[in-house]
Motif scaffolding. Structure first.
Motif, short mmCIF file in Angstrom:
data_model
loop_
_atom_site.label_atom_id
_atom_site.label_comp_id
_atom_site.label_asym_id
_atom_site.label_seq_id
_atom_site.Cartn_x
_atom_site.Cartn_y
_atom_site.Cartn_z
N UNK A 174 -32.43 -45.95 11.89
CA UNK A 174 -31.49 -46.76 11.12
C UNK A 174 -31.17 -46.02 9.83
N UNK A 175 -29.89 -45.77 9.58
CA UNK A 175 -29.46 -45.06 8.38
C UNK A 175 -29.25 -46.07 7.25
N UNK A 176 -30.16 -46.06 6.27
CA UNK A 176 -30.09 -47.03 5.17
C UNK A 176 -28.98 -46.70 4.19
N UNK A 177 -28.84 -45.42 3.86
CA UNK A 177 -27.76 -44.94 2.98
C UNK A 177 -27.20 -43.68 3.61
N UNK A 178 -26.32 -42.99 2.87
CA UNK A 178 -25.74 -41.76 3.39
C UNK A 178 -26.77 -40.66 3.59
N UNK A 179 -27.94 -40.78 2.96
CA UNK A 179 -28.91 -39.69 3.05
C UNK A 179 -30.34 -40.14 3.34
N UNK A 180 -30.59 -41.43 3.52
CA UNK A 180 -31.94 -41.94 3.77
C UNK A 180 -31.96 -42.74 5.06
N UNK A 181 -32.96 -42.47 5.90
CA UNK A 181 -33.06 -43.17 7.18
C UNK A 181 -34.51 -43.56 7.44
N UNK A 182 -34.68 -44.60 8.25
CA UNK A 182 -36.00 -44.97 8.76
C UNK A 182 -35.95 -44.89 10.27
#
Length: 215
Positions: A174-182
């Protein structure tokens, strides 16, 4: 008499023209709906992966080491995205083997020393995104998601030996922001081991969750 006739004729023509114009205007008004819908599209804000191709992350979870109990797992990964569909991933993970059933029953008997119970794996894998999608937090905010398959090869240091290891599994990102994912990953690690007698194929299941950053 002639002027009066012309006047009546012109008046009739004027009234007929006015009627035609009024009818046309009424017809145009009829084309509009009786109730004007008050619908305004709401913009949806969704995270998109930056143009950077590299991704670095950390993860933790549980490693079920066959015959040696389940153990806390932690590690890190480095990913290179070849395209929106394919990526390479390198992983390193650390855990610790527990006691076997024989050790628990026998009491003071130890099959492995404390040092040999340290479990370390490292591998290089190829992944493929097979089901991109979206997850909505609210009606106005969406997260891009990926369901992917991954597999590869590497080695496992355990029980005083380094063992060739194949691995395969699946993950959900899951991409939380343009550059951070979980992401959540389930993976099977397979190698051959003969610590408890005859050599056999050991299947070790990993369930982990992680956080990564694109750069």
């Amino acid at each position: 008499m002639e002027n009066r006739t012309q006047h009546i004729f012109l008046k009739g023509a004027f009234m007929a023209g006015l009627a035609i114009v009024s009818t046309a205007a009424f017809a145009q008004e009829d084309e509009r709906p009786l109730i004007e819908p008050d619908v305004q599209p709401e913009p949806v804000d969704e995270a998109l992966i930056d143009t950077e191709n590299f991704e670095i992350g950390v993860f933790s979870g549980i490693m079920n080491i066959e015959d040696f109990e389940s153990s806390f797992l932690w590690g890190g990964k480095l990913t290179y995205h070849l395209s929106e569909r394919f990526f390479f991933e390198a992983n390193v993970g650390f855990a610790e083997g527990g006691e076997t059933s024989f050790e628990k029953l026998a009491g003071n008997v130890q099959v492995l020393s404390d040092e040999d119970r340290e479990y370390t794996y490292y591998n290089v894998n190829l992944g493929i995104n097979i089901l991109p999608g979206e997850a909505f937090l609210t009606e106005n905010y969406a997260f891009n998601t990926n369901f992917y398959l991954i597999g590869g090869a590497g080695a496992t240091d355990f029980a005083g030996d380094t063992r060739y290891t194949a691995n395969a599994g699946a993950g959900y990102q899951v991409l939380l922001t343009d550059s951070i994912a979980i992401q959540l990953v389930v993976r099977e690690h397979l190698y051959r081991i003969d610590v408890l007698g005859e050599e056999k194929l050991s299947m070790n299941t990993e369930v982990s969750a992680g956080l990564s950053v694109f750069f």
